[in-house]
Design a protein around this motif. Structure first.
Motif, PDB file in Angstrom:
ATOM      1  N   TYR A 164      45.951  41.532  39.688  1.00 37.24           N
ATOM      2  CA  TYR A 164      46.662  42.568  38.944  1.00 37.24           C
ATOM      3  C   TYR A 164      45.896  43.879  39.058  1.00 37.24           C
ATOM      4  O   TYR A 164      44.751  43.904  39.497  1.00 37.24           O
ATOM      5  N   LYS A 165      46.542  44.965  38.710  1.00 38.26           N
ATOM      6  CA  LYS A 165      45.918  46.288  38.699  1.00 38.26           C
ATOM      7  C   LYS A 165      45.482  46.608  37.274  1.00 38.26           C
ATOM      8  O   LYS A 165      46.240  46.405  36.335  1.00 38.26           O
ATOM      9  N   ARG A 215      54.869  48.519  32.875  1.00 42.21           N
ATOM     10  CA  ARG A 215      55.539  48.615  34.168  1.00 42.21           C
ATOM     11  C   ARG A 215      55.041  47.575  35.168  1.00 42.21           C
ATOM     12  O   ARG A 215      55.826  46.947  35.851  1.00 42.21           O
ATOM     13  N   SER A 216      53.749  47.435  35.313  1.00 48.25           N
ATOM     14  CA  SER A 216      53.195  46.611  36.384  1.00 48.25           C
ATOM     15  C   SER A 216      53.210  45.130  36.026  1.00 48.25           C
ATOM     16  O   SER A 216      53.243  44.748  34.872  1.00 48.25           O
TER      17      SER A 216
END
Length: 114
Positions: A35-36, A66-67
């Motif tokens: 993940y970011k 969002r991600s």
């Protein structure tokens, strides 16, 4: 009289064994995902020995609204079903058998193990 006492003791012990709750079933192993971070860095998350049948929202995924997490790897002994939505909801899901992984194109926010 001795036979009656032995039968009563045996049936009492059997009832006690059946009354003791068993331990929760778990998928043995590790589930990994990427993940970011909020700062935009790549990170790897994991869940060790997840409980079977219980939905797990992926930590780090979607914290910005969002991600999503991506590139899951199911290193457990159970099938993992990953969902795009949190709470193991929605029509977008994918099943990963034990030992399988997926590319960065597979996005997820939650997972449940069989």
């Amino acid at each position: 009289m001795r036979l009656h006492s032995a039968v009563a003791a045996t049936s009492g012990a059997l009832m006690l064994v059946l009354a003791v709750p068993g331990s929760a079933s778990a998928a043995t192993g590790q589930f990994r995902y990427s993940y970011k971070t909020a700062d935009g860095y790549d990170a790897v998350g994991f869940v060790n020995d997840p409980q079977s049948g219980r939905c797990i929202d992926i930590k780090g995924a979607g914290s910005d609204g969002r991600s999503a997490a991506y590139a899951p790897k199911n290193l457990t002994g159970s099938t993992a079903t990953v969902f795009l939505d949190a709470g193991c909801m929605g029509d977008a899901f994918y099943s990963l058998p034990p030992g399988a992984g997926a590319s960065e194109r597979l996005l997820l926010r939650s997972v449940v193990f069989s």
